[in-house]
Design a protein around this motif. Structure first.
Motif, PDB file in Angstrom:
ATOM      1  N   TRP A  78       2.804   0.096  -9.325  1.00 27.06           N
ATOM      2  CA  TRP A  78       1.770   0.528  -8.764  1.00 27.06           C
ATOM      3  C   TRP A  78       2.217   0.795  -7.689  1.00 27.06           C
ATOM      4  N   LEU A  79       1.655   1.692  -6.707  1.00 32.16           N
ATOM      5  CA  LEU A  79       1.880   2.494  -5.445  1.00 32.16           C
ATOM      6  C   LEU A  79       0.970   1.963  -4.404  1.00 32.16           C
ATOM      7  N   PRO A  80       2.668   1.117  -3.711  1.00 32.01           N
ATOM      8  CA  PRO A  80       1.333   0.250  -1.878  1.00 32.01           C
ATOM      9  C   PRO A  80       0.506   0.806  -2.211  1.00 32.01           C
ATOM     10  N   TYR A  81      -0.222   0.398  -1.359  1.00 34.94           N
ATOM     11  CA  TYR A  81      -1.918   0.583  -0.535  1.00 34.94           C
ATOM     12  C   TYR A  81      -1.645   1.054   0.762  1.00 34.94           C
ATOM     13  N   ASP A  82      -1.853   2.276   0.930  1.00 31.06           N
ATOM     14  CA  ASP A  82      -1.451   2.238   2.601  1.00 31.06           C
ATOM     15  C   ASP A  82      -3.144   2.244   3.702  1.00 31.06           C
TER      16      ASP A  82
END
Length: 189
Positions: free
Chosen positions: A166-170
């Motif tokens: 999962w790519l970190p949410y900005d």
């Protein structure tokens, strides 16, 4: 992620409605919304069924959100498809690469994780490979080119393997950092 009433809400045909009510109660049909007897108007505005494409159309003002768009009723279906296609085409939202051994590495924004039940079914769990594959299968309808081929390979029966993250949410503000002016906006709780 939208504001919850009563801090920020609107009067819609005499009924108090917050942006949270719109997103989660009307568009996502989540339990716990509009259960009071006098909320029949709000219940009437609920979608008949969930359409996960809404997540590519809603914007809470964070950089990780989809682009802001204007949608028209007569072309809404096509416009939502375009919004999803644009969102998943961006490598900061969906990435897929392949190793020499054929293992596909997939990385997807945590936006999909936050609403995984909307994309992979009500019982989905963001930590399980089955649910992650469910999100990938949902994305397949909208993705194109090499990325589509890699994602198809990742969930194909007998695939050599899948590496998923999962790519970190900005959550940073999508715009200039502006101090709140108390004379314009004073939250009350």
């Amino acid at each position: 992620c939208f504001f919850i009433a009563p801090a920020v809400s609107y009067r819609l045909a005499g009924a108090q409605v917050s942006l949270d009510d719109v997103e989660n109660g009307m568009l996502r049909r989540q339990p716990g919304y509009f259960e009071a007897e006098d909320q029949g108007f709000q219940r009437d505005l609920q979608m008949k069924e969930l359409d996960a494409r809404i997540h590519m159309a809603l914007n809470c003002g964070a950089r990780g959100c989809p682009a802001v768009g204007v949608y028209r009723g007569e072309s809404l279906d096509a416009e939502l498809n375009e919004a999803v296609a644009a969102f998943v085409a961006d490598d900061s939202n969906v990435r897929a690469t392949s190793s020499a051994g054929g293992v596909v590495s997939v990385a997807m924004t945590e936006l999909f994780k936050m609403y995984i039940g909307d994309f992979a079914g009500a019982d989905a769990n963001a930590k399980t490979a089955d649910s992650q594959a469910g999100v990938i299968r949902w994305v397949l309808e909208y993705v194109r080119g090499t990325k589509k081929e890699l994602l198809e390979a990742a969930v194909a029966p007998g695939a050599p393997g899948l590496s998923f993250e999962w790519l970190p949410y900005d959550w940073t503000t999508n715009g200039p950092d502006m101090p709140l002016e108390s004379r314009i906006y004073t939250p009350t709780f």
